[in-house]
Design an enzyme around this catalytic site. Sequence first.
Site, PDB file in Angstrom:
ATOM      1  N   GLU A  90       8.077 -42.141  29.546  1.00 23.03           N
ATOM      2  CA  GLU A  90       7.175 -42.896  29.110  1.00 23.03           C
ATOM      3  C   GLU A  90       7.200 -44.377  29.378  1.00 23.03           C
ATOM      4  OE1 GLU A  90       9.113 -40.463  27.566  1.00 23.03           O
ATOM      5  OE2 GLU A  90       7.806 -38.829  26.939  1.00 23.03           O
ATOM      6  N   HIS A 133       8.840 -35.066  15.993  1.00 27.79           N
ATOM      7  CA  HIS A 133       7.548 -35.023  16.565  1.00 27.79           C
ATOM      8  C   HIS A 133       6.485 -34.880  15.459  1.00 27.79           C
ATOM      9  CE1 HIS A 133       9.457 -33.183  20.127  1.00 27.79           C
ATOM     10  NE2 HIS A 133       8.234 -32.913  20.488  1.00 27.79           N
TER      11      HIS A 133
END
Lengths: 338, 326
Positions: free
Chosen positions: B60, B129
């Site tokens: 990322e 998450h």
Amino acid sequence: MTDADKKRLLREMLFYRRFEDRCFEAYMERKIGGFLHLYSGQEAVATGVLEMAKTGGGDKADYVITGYRDHIHAIKSGTPPREVMAELYGKETGSSRGRGGSMHIFDPTANFMGGYALVGQPFPLAAGLALGAKHKKSGQIAICFLGDGANNQGTFHETMNMASVWNLPVLFVCENNMYAIGTHIDRSTAVRDQYKRVCGYNIKASQHDGMDIEVVMKAAKDAVDYVRNEQKPYFIEFITYRFRGHSMSDAKGYRTKEEEAEWEKRDPINIFKARLIKAGIVTEADIKKMQDEIQHEIETDIIKFAEQSPEPSVAELTKYVLDDNPNPRWIGPLQNKY
Amino acid sequence: MAVLAYWEAIRRAHDEEMANDPLVIAMGEDIGVAGGTYKATSGLYDKYGAERVIDTPISENSYTGIGIGASMVGMRPIIEIMSINFALLALDTIVNAAAKIRYMSGGRVHCPLVIRTPGGTAHQLAAQHSARLARMFMSTSGLRVVTPRGPIDAYGMLKSAVRCNDPVVIIEHERMYNLKEDVPEGEFFRPLEGAEIVRKGEDITLIGYNFSVHLCLEAAQRLEKDGVSAEVLDLRALKPIDRETIRRSIEKTHRVVVAEEDEAPVGVGAEIITGIIEDCFFALDSQPVRIHAADVPVPYNAHLEKAAIPSADDVYQGALKVLGKI
């Protein structure tokens, strides 16, 4: 390379050494604030590599990006030295309008895309510059200068992988001066030879002497041609040494006087100077003349410009945070019915 | 008008902007061949090819950095970060680079990129998450942060974000990707600034953003049955915040509830209520109330998860408290 070119390159390196020494003096006079990282000792690397690149700005010149030891990379890319000095003085005429300082020289007119103070951050930015160049089929490449210390960041590994998978035209130049701030490479890094670290990413790599500008140029030419013609990344490592501390607050207590003395014998300016004198290309008198001219230029033009330039206005404190002239079609405001 | 789901609206915006400008590219994990985790880029790989719809490795920080570098030389990347939790890995390039490059270059280098990422709890995705990090991005100078509540804004704000010269973080929500709305068929843009009054009322203002706007709307319907006229205000943009619209609403209703899905400390509610106190303290007839998540990592167990995050009933109860009815 002609004799005139060799003479010019010697003069450039003499200029870079004096420029950095003058920064040191201005820092001691408190004219320059913040952190200051000087390039003395490593001049042959930036000078030699960028001599082989397309510099000077425009849509054909290569993009250059580096860390915080960035003054000389910017100047060799084409940034006027007086704008670099004015930036160090924090002036409105500086290359970043006084908002960046020593660690953040930017000059998009020279395609110098910035100095960055997060170690390893320029790796992905450089790959992005290369992705843009490749997309636009402009024939430009990106050249990323970083030290050996940056190779222990995750961005090194992530970016090598993507640059390889996507065949990005980026030249990674590793200036291995063997110290990550004040920690010796043998104490921080599993292998001393940094070029070996990219073999896992299927990237072509090589290692060379970074104190001999002619060695640097020969190796850099091959690497630059490879990146441009093959449209693939290349990792080139130069073994070098910084003569000053990491930054101005560094007393160099982590290395011995003997080690420093050994490396000073390999001063890139002295090596090149001796060779040119021996070949009859320059004389001691020529060099003395060059140094006098450099001294004169730095004092009467560069320092004077920095000293006399205005400070940025406090009224413009928040300028440049966001686009100062945004198109209301995209930005708004939204018209509410109350 | 066509009924579009939130993900279809995002896909349409991508498609139009990529057709309009060859410098627009999309990047992210699984966005190309796989079509995107939430289908927001489905079909684009076949239409625009691997060089413009780029499947990235799971890196990322660096793929965001590559997008930033590309934006510095004129590209217009739209970067998808699959979950806002993963954006934490990219904070160096987003916060230290994208947000600061224009300023520290004295306005000479721009980073016109878009980062899309869903930030919210879904269904039992557990602590790693379910983050909602809007408050982190809204505290960063040099970014724009927007939170489309439905397909119209998801489409129109993405299109504006692509064309805007600033780095824009678009915070979406996993529970909204299938939310449907009538979307006009012709091209349109929605501004990146400005709160919106999405329901007019007289007695109390319920302020939300992103998913919590829907909690406010549901609470407003219940309040209506109690004879209370609630105004619902969607912040739309968390950076910059439209304090003017908030003030005008409070000066009318004199009461306010701020609903956020995030934890309260140093959060959206804290910021909005501080602004209200600074701008229109004397217009308030009672103390403001924040509705927010419990200050815990989001639990996996469904009952615990439900207890940890705010509901429409929480907003309703908060409104009753402000109104002095409980």
